[in-house]
Design a protein around this motif. Structure first.
Motif, PDB file in Angstrom:
ATOM      1  N   LEU A  17       0.873  -1.166   0.000  1.00 42.97           N
ATOM      2  CA  LEU A  17       0.000   0.000   0.000  1.00 42.97           C
ATOM      3  C   LEU A  17       0.906   1.210   0.000  1.00 42.97           C
ATOM      4  CD1 LEU A  17      -2.727  -0.994   2.604  1.00 42.97           C
ATOM      5  CD2 LEU A  17      -2.960  -0.874   0.135  1.00 42.97           C
ATOM      6  N   LEU A  18       0.399   2.290  -0.505  1.00 47.60           N
ATOM      7  CA  LEU A  18       1.202   3.510  -0.518  1.00 47.60           C
ATOM      8  C   LEU A  18       1.244   4.097   0.884  1.00 47.60           C
ATOM      9  CD1 LEU A  18      -0.177   5.061  -3.797  1.00 47.60           C
ATOM     10  CD2 LEU A  18       2.140   4.226  -3.435  1.00 47.60           C
ATOM     11  N   SER A  19       2.449   4.334   1.382  1.00 44.79           N
ATOM     12  CA  SER A  19       2.575   4.951   2.693  1.00 44.79           C
ATOM     13  C   SER A  19       2.149   6.413   2.597  1.00 44.79           C
ATOM     14  CB  SER A  19       4.019   4.838   3.185  1.00 44.79           C
ATOM     15  OG  SER A  19       4.869   5.582   2.345  1.00 44.79           O
ATOM     16  N   GLU A  20       1.995   7.020   3.732  1.00 39.21           N
ATOM     17  CA  GLU A  20       1.557   8.415   3.776  1.00 39.21           C
ATOM     18  C   GLU A  20       2.525   9.326   3.025  1.00 39.21           C
ATOM     19  OE1 GLU A  20      -1.412  10.836   4.484  1.00 39.21           O
ATOM     20  OE2 GLU A  20      -1.474   8.840   5.341  1.00 39.21           O
TER      21      GLU A  20
ATOM     22  N   ARG B  65       2.277   8.983  -0.954  1.00 38.80           N
ATOM     23  CA  ARG B  65       1.030   9.332  -1.655  1.00 38.80           C
ATOM     24  C   ARG B  65       1.185  10.553  -2.557  1.00 38.80           C
ATOM     25  NH1 ARG B  65      -3.726   7.956   2.757  1.00 38.80           N
ATOM     26  NH2 ARG B  65      -3.030   5.797   3.057  1.00 38.80           N
TER      27      ARG B  65
ATOM     28  N   SER C 219       6.883   0.851  -3.934  1.00 36.82           N
ATOM     29  CA  SER C 219       5.545   1.295  -4.342  1.00 36.82           C
ATOM     30  C   SER C 219       5.626   2.384  -5.416  1.00 36.82           C
ATOM     31  CB  SER C 219       4.769   1.844  -3.147  1.00 36.82           C
ATOM     32  OG  SER C 219       4.570   0.846  -2.189  1.00 36.82           O
TER      33      SER C 219
ATOM     34  N   SER D 284      -4.211   8.913  -3.848  1.00 36.87           N
ATOM     35  CA  SER D 284      -4.474   9.775  -2.694  1.00 36.87           C
ATOM     36  C   SER D 284      -5.072   8.988  -1.531  1.00 36.87           C
ATOM     37  CB  SER D 284      -5.401  10.926  -3.083  1.00 36.87           C
ATOM     38  OG  SER D 284      -6.706  10.453  -3.315  1.00 36.87           O
ATOM     39  N   SER D 285      -5.713   7.856  -1.845  1.00 39.11           N
ATOM     40  CA  SER D 285      -6.263   7.023  -0.771  1.00 39.11           C
ATOM     41  C   SER D 285      -5.307   5.897  -0.383  1.00 39.11           C
ATOM     42  CB  SER D 285      -7.629   6.462  -1.174  1.00 39.11           C
ATOM     43  OG  SER D 285      -7.495   5.580  -2.268  1.00 39.11           O
ATOM     44  N   GLY D 286      -4.098   5.882  -0.966  1.00 37.30           N
ATOM     45  CA  GLY D 286      -3.089   4.912  -0.568  1.00 37.30           C
ATOM     46  C   GLY D 286      -3.138   3.590  -1.305  1.00 37.30           C
ATOM     47  N   GLN D 287      -3.898   3.504  -2.387  1.00 36.84           N
ATOM     48  CA  GLN D 287      -4.028   2.258  -3.140  1.00 36.84           C
ATOM     49  C   GLN D 287      -3.193   2.318  -4.411  1.00 36.84           C
ATOM     50  OE1 GLN D 287      -8.145   1.932  -4.060  1.00 36.84           O
ATOM     51  NE2 GLN D 287      -8.809   1.850  -1.938  1.00 36.84           N
TER      52      GLN D 287
END
Length: 157
Positions: free
Chosen positions: A11-14, A17, A55, A142-145
């Motif tokens: 998943l994309l970390s904060e 993003r 990622s 933007s939602s980490g996906q």
């Protein structure tokens, strides 16, 4: 549709993003440098961000693969349109030279009809679809996906 196994655990970390969203928005470089900007923007973004995380490397490759695919599809459609248009004009000229102006006019008008009814809509779709998919990619990032673009040929793996 399920997520491929090589993307599912990631998943994309904060902190990833924003660079991922920039990468997905990078084809907008086409506005500054038509035709090449849509390829150079993603290439530059991928080269800048690929070493930060796996990622970002995967998302950069995904955007670049999609833009290369769209460029290739546009090239093929453009070549087919050029050949069909040229053959129609040639057929019109040959028909007119053969002494049958009706045959020449028919070939000439058929060429324009094929362009406006078939090739022009395809070119419009090839212009709109990448923009829509880009927006979806930005929203997902933007939602980490992770986002996998449809219709993509995987040149870079």
């Amino acid at each position: 549709m399920s997520t491929p196994s090589h993307l599912s655990p990631l998943l994309l970390s904060e902190e990833d993003r924003t660079p991922a969203m920039v990468t997905h928005l990078s084809p907008l470089a086409d506005l500054l440098l038509p035709t090449l900007g849509g390829l150079l923007g993603p290439l530059l973004a991928w080269l800048i961000y690929r070493d930060r995380s796996r990622s970002l490397d995967l998302q950069g490759k995904e955007v670049l693969n999609f833009r290369l695919s769209m460029w290739l599809y546009g090239l093929v459609v453009g070549a087919v349109a050029f050949i069909a248009f040229s053959l129609g004009l040639l057929g019109g000229a040959v028909g007119a030279a053969a002494g049958s102006p009706d045959l020449g006019a028919f070939a000439f008008l058929g060429t324009f009809a094929s362009f406006f009814l078939f090739f022009l809509p395809i070119l419009v779709v090839l212009g709109i679809v990448p923009f829509i998919f880009m927006i979806v990619g930005v929203i997902r990032a933007s939602s980490g996906q992770h986002y996998r673009y449809p219709l993509t040929i995987r040149f870079l793996r």
